[in-house]
Write a protein that holds these residues in place. Structure first.
Motif, PDB file in Angstrom:
ATOM      1  N   GLY A   1       3.046   3.714   3.525  1.00  0.00           N
ATOM      2  CA  GLY A   1       3.303   2.502   4.279  1.00  0.00           C
ATOM      3  C   GLY A   1       3.762   1.386   3.373  1.00  0.00           C
ATOM      4  O   GLY A   1       3.511   1.399   2.172  1.00  0.00           O
ATOM      5  N   GLY A   2       4.459   0.436   3.961  1.00  0.00           N
ATOM      6  CA  GLY A   2       4.879  -0.717   3.179  1.00  0.00           C
ATOM      7  C   GLY A   2       6.186  -1.284   3.657  1.00  0.00           C
ATOM      8  O   GLY A   2       6.606  -1.081   4.791  1.00  0.00           O
TER       9      GLY A   2
ATOM     10  N   GLY B   1       1.221   2.845  -1.048  1.00  0.00           N
ATOM     11  CA  GLY B   1       1.791   1.571  -0.658  1.00  0.00           C
ATOM     12  C   GLY B   1       3.106   1.362  -1.395  1.00  0.00           C
ATOM     13  O   GLY B   1       3.208   1.661  -2.590  1.00  0.00           O
ATOM     14  N   ILE B   2       4.100   0.844  -0.680  1.00  0.00           N
ATOM     15  CA  ILE B   2       5.439   0.654  -1.240  1.00  0.00           C
ATOM     16  C   ILE B   2       5.929  -0.750  -0.932  1.00  0.00           C
ATOM     17  O   ILE B   2       5.762  -1.254   0.178  1.00  0.00           O
TER      18      ILE B   2
ATOM     19  N   GLU C   1       9.215   0.267  -9.606  1.00  0.00           N
ATOM     20  CA  GLU C   1       8.228  -0.626  -9.029  1.00  0.00           C
ATOM     21  C   GLU C   1       8.636  -0.967  -7.610  1.00  0.00           C
ATOM     22  O   GLU C   1       9.808  -0.878  -7.290  1.00  0.00           O
ATOM     23  N   TYR C   2       7.824  -1.232  -6.770  1.00  0.00           N
ATOM     24  CA  TYR C   2       6.385  -1.371  -6.730  1.00  0.00           C
ATOM     25  C   TYR C   2       5.823  -0.237  -5.887  1.00  0.00           C
ATOM     26  O   TYR C   2       6.115  -0.161  -4.698  1.00  0.00           O
ATOM     27  N   PHE C   3       4.979   0.574  -6.499  1.00  0.00           N
ATOM     28  CA  PHE C   3       4.337   1.706  -5.843  1.00  0.00           C
ATOM     29  C   PHE C   3       2.871   1.698  -6.241  1.00  0.00           C
ATOM     30  O   PHE C   3       2.541   1.563  -7.411  1.00  0.00           O
ATOM     31  N   LEU C   4       1.994   1.861  -5.272  1.00  0.00           N
ATOM     32  CA  LEU C   4       0.565   1.832  -5.525  1.00  0.00           C
ATOM     33  C   LEU C   4      -0.103   2.910  -4.697  1.00  0.00           C
ATOM     34  O   LEU C   4      -0.025   2.897  -3.465  1.00  0.00           O
ATOM     35  N   SER C   5      -0.731   3.851  -5.375  1.00  0.00           N
ATOM     36  CA  SER C   5      -1.343   4.980  -4.687  1.00  0.00           C
ATOM     37  C   SER C   5      -2.851   4.991  -4.918  1.00  0.00           C
ATOM     38  O   SER C   5      -3.319   4.740  -6.029  1.00  0.00           O
ATOM     39  N   CYS C   6      -3.568   5.311  -3.853  1.00  0.00           N
ATOM     40  CA  CYS C   6      -5.015   5.425  -3.989  1.00  0.00           C
ATOM     41  C   CYS C   6      -5.530   6.546  -3.093  1.00  0.00           C
ATOM     42  O   CYS C   6      -4.868   6.987  -2.155  1.00  0.00           O
TER      43      CYS C   6
ATOM     44  N   ILE D   1      -7.628  -1.227   6.510  1.00  0.00           N
ATOM     45  CA  ILE D   1      -6.874  -1.301   5.258  1.00  0.00           C
ATOM     46  C   ILE D   1      -5.604  -2.118   5.505  1.00  0.00           C
ATOM     47  O   ILE D   1      -4.953  -1.966   6.536  1.00  0.00           O
ATOM     48  N   TYR D   2      -5.263  -2.945   4.517  1.00  0.00           N
ATOM     49  CA  TYR D   2      -4.025  -3.720   4.554  1.00  0.00           C
ATOM     50  C   TYR D   2      -3.202  -3.383   3.315  1.00  0.00           C
ATOM     51  O   TYR D   2      -3.727  -3.384   2.201  1.00  0.00           O
ATOM     52  N   ILE D   3      -1.915  -3.115   3.523  1.00  0.00           N
ATOM     53  CA  ILE D   3      -0.963  -2.950   2.431  1.00  0.00           C
ATOM     54  C   ILE D   3      -0.116  -4.220   2.449  1.00  0.00           C
ATOM     55  O   ILE D   3       0.608  -4.472   3.419  1.00  0.00           O
ATOM     56  N   ILE D   4      -0.220  -5.031   1.395  1.00  0.00           N
ATOM     57  CA  ILE D   4       0.407  -6.351   1.400  1.00  0.00           C
ATOM     58  C   ILE D   4       1.426  -6.450   0.261  1.00  0.00           C
ATOM     59  O   ILE D   4       1.082  -6.281  -0.914  1.00  0.00           O
TER      60      ILE D   4
END
Length: 148
Positions: free
Chosen positions: A124-125, A96-97, A81-86, A26-29
């Motif tokens: 992470g981020g 991801g942050i 922003e920017y926050f992404l959760s899965c 997995i990559y958090i970009i």
């Protein structure tokens, strides 16, 4: 499972091949463009299994091997922003942050809002926090208090 985070500083469609040697799952970009809005076929292929949020040419993406199941949690951001959760393989949450704008303040607020989800979560981020900014933040807070 190997997870890598990278602030690519834009134009990820031209840089993603640099990740091959890392061979992560997995990559958090951070600062990457939306794979669904590019003409770069190789980037679209790389991003076959991803979730992304952002504006225009820059955003935050989570990219995974095809064998990994990513399910967007759609946690509300309340304008942060920017926050992404899965959810990853129905086993754990990944947050991801990309800390920008209000940086660590926004991250702290977002984490407090969603702390009930963070027990089985990897975060992470790019946190964009540095002690050199502390004086500026403290000076700004002091100035706001003295104006009121």
């Amino acid at each position: 499972m190997k997870i890598v985070s990278w602030n690519c500083n834009g134009a990820f469609r031209n840089k993603f091949s640099r990740l091959n040697e890392l061979n992560a799952d997995i990559y958090i970009i951070q600062e990457c463009e939306d794979p669904n809005k590019t003409n770069a076929a190789s980037y679209t292929q790389f991003a076959n299994n991803h979730i992304w949020i952002g504006h225009g040419h820059k955003g935050l993406g989570i990219f995974a091997r095809d064998t990994i199941k990513l399910k967007n949690n759609n946690w509300p951001s309340y304008g942060l922003e920017y926050f992404l959760s899965c959810r990853v393989d129905d086993k754990f949450n990944l947050l991801g942050i990309w800390g920008c704008n209000n940086y660590i303040e926004d991250i702290h607020t977002y984490v407090q809002i969603h702390k009930r989800h963070l027990e089985n979560c990897i975060i992470g981020g790019d946190f964009n926090s540095n002690a050199i900014w502390d004086k500026n933040i403290n000076a700004e807070i002091t100035q706001r208090l003295s104006v009121n």
